[in-house]
Motif scaffolding. Sequence first.
Motif, PDB file in Angstrom:
ATOM      1  N   CYS A  92      42.169 -18.139 -45.967  1.00  0.00           N
ATOM      2  CA  CYS A  92      42.030 -18.391 -47.377  1.00  0.00           C
ATOM      3  C   CYS A  92      42.921 -19.653 -47.723  1.00  0.00           C
ATOM      4  O   CYS A  92      43.930 -19.828 -47.563  1.00  0.00           O
ATOM      5  CB  CYS A  92      42.342 -17.502 -48.314  1.00  0.00           C
ATOM      6  SG  CYS A  92      41.932 -17.833 -50.261  1.00  0.00           S
ATOM      7  N   CYS A  99      43.162 -20.905 -51.016  1.00  0.00           N
ATOM      8  CA  CYS A  99      43.247 -21.098 -52.298  1.00  0.00           C
ATOM      9  C   CYS A  99      44.761 -21.080 -52.902  1.00  0.00           C
ATOM     10  O   CYS A  99      45.901 -20.940 -52.205  1.00  0.00           O
ATOM     11  CB  CYS A  99      42.726 -19.839 -52.966  1.00  0.00           C
ATOM     12  SG  CYS A  99      43.932 -18.405 -53.095  1.00  0.00           S
ATOM     13  N   CYS A 121      47.177 -18.130 -52.467  1.00  0.00           N
ATOM     14  CA  CYS A 121      47.681 -17.933 -51.217  1.00  0.00           C
ATOM     15  C   CYS A 121      48.701 -18.904 -50.570  1.00  0.00           C
ATOM     16  O   CYS A 121      49.648 -18.439 -49.994  1.00  0.00           O
ATOM     17  CB  CYS A 121      46.441 -17.661 -50.141  1.00  0.00           C
ATOM     18  SG  CYS A 121      45.499 -16.158 -50.509  1.00  0.00           S
ATOM     19  N   SER A 124      46.272 -18.929 -45.985  1.00  0.00           N
ATOM     20  CA  SER A 124      46.558 -17.514 -45.480  1.00  0.00           C
ATOM     21  C   SER A 124      45.522 -17.103 -44.658  1.00  0.00           C
ATOM     22  O   SER A 124      44.329 -17.550 -44.558  1.00  0.00           O
ATOM     23  CB  SER A 124      46.612 -16.571 -46.751  1.00  0.00           C
ATOM     24  OG  SER A 124      45.219 -16.435 -47.317  1.00  0.00           O
TER      25      SER A 124
HETATM   26 ZN   LIG Z   1      43.651 -16.972 -51.148  1.00  0.00          ZN
END
Ligand SMILES: [Zn+2]
Length: 133
Positions: free
Chosen positions: A25, A27, A30, A39
């Motif tokens: 991820c 984002c 993260c 992550s």
């Molecule tokens: Zn994330």
Amino acid sequence: MRTGECGCGNIKIRTNGEPEIRLICHCKSCQKRTGSDYSHNVYFFHEQVEIIGEVKNYTRTAQEDRFLTNYFCPECGMTLYWHMDVLPKITGIAISVFDVDDFDMPEESIWEKFKRPWVEFSLQLKHLHGQSE
Ligand SMILES: [Zn+2]
Ligand SMILES: [Zn+2]
């Protein structure tokens, strides 16, 4: 059956069977949580997961007004797992809790709209602009 633990060993996680999802991820949350560019996580159904020890939690807002509760060790501060309103039956676990080599490679790369331009993977991944489908 796998057993993992936080940085100090105070909290342990035992999982039964294979994860439903293995992903990376990108984002912003993260990036903040890990102090890194992405992550690497595994997602199990709640009934596959057993937590041993007293965790603390912190609920934050996630993308698109969703909520996510992070569970962390009060001793060493490491986040081990989280629950998301968007996937109510699933526990997300930071793969670093376990021996990473114990898992097959990730299958999905999500929130790529926040992916750092220099991050490239040499494995076959499903690329998603936003969240997992
Ligand atoms: Zn994330
Ligand atoms: Zn700890």
